[in-house]
Design a protein around this motif. Structure first.
Motif, PDB file in Angstrom:
ATOM      1  N   ASP A 194       0.708  -0.975   0.027  1.00  0.00           N
ATOM      2  CA  ASP A 194      -0.132  -0.169   0.020  1.00  0.00           C
ATOM      3  C   ASP A 194       1.334   1.305  -0.425  1.00  0.00           C
ATOM      4  OD1 ASP A 194      -2.343  -1.148  -0.414  1.00  0.00           O
ATOM      5  OD2 ASP A 194      -2.239  -1.554   2.378  1.00  0.00           O
ATOM      6  N   VAL A 195       2.036   0.768  -0.440  1.00  0.00           N
ATOM      7  CA  VAL A 195       3.118   1.941  -0.510  1.00  0.00           C
ATOM      8  C   VAL A 195       3.401   2.312  -2.085  1.00  0.00           C
ATOM      9  CG1 VAL A 195       4.953   3.411   0.558  1.00  0.00           C
ATOM     10  CG2 VAL A 195       4.148   2.230   1.954  1.00  0.00           C
ATOM     11  N   PRO A 196       2.946   3.435  -2.288  1.00  0.00           N
ATOM     12  CA  PRO A 196       2.640   3.699  -3.456  1.00  0.00           C
ATOM     13  C   PRO A 196       4.261   4.295  -4.346  1.00  0.00           C
ATOM     14  CG  PRO A 196       2.322   6.170  -2.046  1.00  0.00           C
ATOM     15  CD  PRO A 196       1.950   5.252  -1.771  1.00  0.00           C
ATOM     16  N   ASN A 197       4.547   4.314  -5.874  1.00  0.00           N
ATOM     17  CA  ASN A 197       5.930   5.041  -5.785  1.00  0.00           C
ATOM     18  C   ASN A 197       7.336   4.356  -5.439  1.00  0.00           C
ATOM     19  OD1 ASN A 197       4.117   6.335  -7.315  1.00  0.00           O
ATOM     20  ND2 ASN A 197       3.861   7.510  -6.380  1.00  0.00           N
ATOM     21  N   ILE A 198       6.778   2.966  -5.540  1.00  0.00           N
ATOM     22  CA  ILE A 198       8.030   2.528  -3.977  1.00  0.00           C
ATOM     23  C   ILE A 198       8.551   0.784  -4.708  1.00  0.00           C
ATOM     24  CG2 ILE A 198       7.023   1.334  -2.119  1.00  0.00           C
ATOM     25  CD1 ILE A 198       9.463   2.499  -0.565  1.00  0.00           C
ATOM     26  N   GLU A 199       9.765   0.292  -5.001  1.00  0.00           N
ATOM     27  CA  GLU A 199       9.906  -0.946  -5.076  1.00  0.00           C
ATOM     28  C   GLU A 199      11.236  -1.368  -4.232  1.00  0.00           C
ATOM     29  OE1 GLU A 199      12.064  -1.777  -8.488  1.00  0.00           O
ATOM     30  OE2 GLU A 199      13.714  -0.086  -8.366  1.00  0.00           O
ATOM     31  N   GLY A 200      10.680  -2.435  -3.931  1.00  0.00           N
ATOM     32  CA  GLY A 200      12.107  -2.999  -2.413  1.00  0.00           C
ATOM     33  C   GLY A 200      12.738  -4.371  -3.560  1.00  0.00           C
ATOM     34  N   VAL A 201      14.107  -4.208  -3.046  1.00  0.00           N
ATOM     35  CA  VAL A 201      15.350  -4.781  -3.372  1.00  0.00           C
ATOM     36  C   VAL A 201      15.745  -5.824  -2.598  1.00  0.00           C
ATOM     37  CG1 VAL A 201      17.358  -5.325  -4.824  1.00  0.00           C
ATOM     38  CG2 VAL A 201      15.540  -3.360  -5.459  1.00  0.00           C
ATOM     39  N   VAL A 202      15.604  -7.099  -2.435  1.00  0.00           N
ATOM     40  CA  VAL A 202      15.977  -7.779  -1.416  1.00  0.00           C
ATOM     41  C   VAL A 202      17.362  -8.404  -1.912  1.00  0.00           C
ATOM     42  CG1 VAL A 202      15.719 -10.450  -0.112  1.00  0.00           C
ATOM     43  CG2 VAL A 202      14.038  -8.807  -1.274  1.00  0.00           C
ATOM     44  N   ILE A 203      18.487  -8.428  -0.957  1.00  0.00           N
ATOM     45  CA  ILE A 203      19.837  -8.958  -1.247  1.00  0.00           C
ATOM     46  C   ILE A 203      20.274  -9.866   0.116  1.00  0.00           C
ATOM     47  CG2 ILE A 203      21.958  -7.743  -1.391  1.00  0.00           C
ATOM     48  CD1 ILE A 203      20.557  -6.025  -3.397  1.00  0.00           C
ATOM     49  N   ASP A 204      20.934 -11.009  -0.861  1.00  0.00           N
ATOM     50  CA  ASP A 204      20.780 -11.614   0.191  1.00  0.00           C
ATOM     51  C   ASP A 204      21.568 -12.782  -0.769  1.00  0.00           C
ATOM     52  OD1 ASP A 204      18.699 -13.844   2.750  1.00  0.00           O
ATOM     53  OD2 ASP A 204      19.950 -14.385   1.154  1.00  0.00           O
TER      54      ASP A 204
END
Length: 358
Positions: free
Chosen positions: A150-160
């Protein structure tokens, strides 16, 4: 975990790494068994996704393709059989990581601290700049999804570093989630060189390190932090109303979990203090470094907690034999009498250290 020159590992106890994934291995290299027992590394930020009881080699390189992007990163050659005996499901069933009131509380705290607002609460004049959050050691990405929902205009990048080929490292959710098989130490290299064209090493606006910073080598933490800071988007400092970085960790000494004396000693030896982490952030160039302890009144059936201890749900317990853990459970039961109610539920306070910086 720390890898020595021969890529061999010694198991050493530690506390947790979550998302809803769970726990991470910590190791100590033979060559550094000296006074600083808390030496750790980011080469083991989360557990592998299989249940094989035996160690198996990782490929020396791994490639991930997402749309037009392909990510390749060097990886160590072996991993610990102890942690391969766990699956993502087995970790996610543990108290601190299974979906429920606790994880929702933590999700809300992270969103509040980073000023991540849902679309319904944003003013109409809010910025439309697309932002990126990187989650170091984010495992399955389940917690990352929770905080970005529900947070607009954002992407997540998981570093693992322990993403399986054909698994989490190839998934995306509506273009808003990316996965990269790499370690935090790859950012330490960025601190002294260019990012080599690796898109995930720059252009991000938020850095999340949730219950993972204790796995960084003490003498490399500032370099890792410096590399992470160098990748922050140039517009970030001007437009962010809150911090750019959030570290969620646990106290070194003042913990309230139902443990026993030997486990508390192992914990303290392997958990860096908040002041040490803050100092390294300042050395790396971060500003407005602050820390605060957040508490949560936790409760769990004592029998379930003892089962979790015997299954080594935290790698703090990896240094103990089955017999030692069985004896430890007797000690826990005795010590926990004053905190256990008539229904067999033990009550304690979970304490998390929130460290923020810009």
């Amino acid at each position: 975990c720390i890898w020595n020159e021969n890529h061999s590992l010694l198991p050493m106890a530690c506390s947790t790494r979550s998302t809803t994934l769970g726990f991470v291995p910590r190791y100590l290299p033979v060559g550094q068994l000296r006074s600083r027992l808390f030496v750790t590394s980011s080469k083991g930020l989360s557990i592998p996704r299989n249940s094989s009881p035996n160690p198996r080699p990782w490929p020396t390189t791994c490639t991930r393709s997402t749309g037009t992007r392909t990510t390749t990163s060097s990886m160590p050659g072996t991993t610990s059989g102890h942690y391969e005996s766990h699956t993502a499901d087995s970790y996610e069933s543990a108290y601190f990581y299974s979906p429920g009131e606790y994880t929702y509380y933590l999700r809300d705290m992270v969103k509040q601290v980073l000023h991540l607002q849902s679309s319904s609460s944003l003013p109409s004049s809010s910025s439309t700049i697309r932002r990126r959050l990187i989650d170091i050691g984010g495992g399955t990405g389940n917690f990352t999804r929770m905080i970005l929902e529900d947070v607009p205009n954002i992407e997540g990048v998981v570093i693992d570093p322990f993403l399986e080929a054909g698994g989490s490292d190839t998934r995306s959710t509506g273009g808003d989630m990316q996965f990269v098989k790499a370690s935090a130490e790859d950012f330490a290299e960025t601190a002294s060189s260019s990012n080599g064209g690796e898109w995930w090493k720059g252009g991000y606006h938020y850095i999340l390190m949730k219950e993972v910073v204790h796995h960084f080598p003490y003498d490399a933490r500032s370099d890792i932090f410096r590399g992470l800071r160098s990748g922050l988007a140039t517009t970030n400092q001007e437009s962010n109303v809150g911090p750019s970085l959030l570290i969620v960790t646990r106290p070194q000494i003042d913990i309230d979990y139902p443990l026993w004396p030997a486990a508390r000693q192992v914990w303290a030896a392997n958990q860096p203090s908040a002041s040490d982490i803050e100092s390294d952030l300042a050395i790396a160039g971060f500003q407005d470094v602050q820390s605060k302890i957040q508490t949560y009144p936790a409760s769990i059936k004592l029998d379930r907690w003892l089962d979790m201890v015997q299954s080594r749900f935290w790698s703090t317990f990896a240094n103990f034999s089955d017999g030692e853990l069985e004896a430890a459970c007797d000690l826990i039961q005795e010590e926990a009498k004053s905190k256990t109610d008539g229904d067999g539920v033990v009550h304690f306070e979970d304490r998390l250290v929130f460290i923020t910086a810009r």
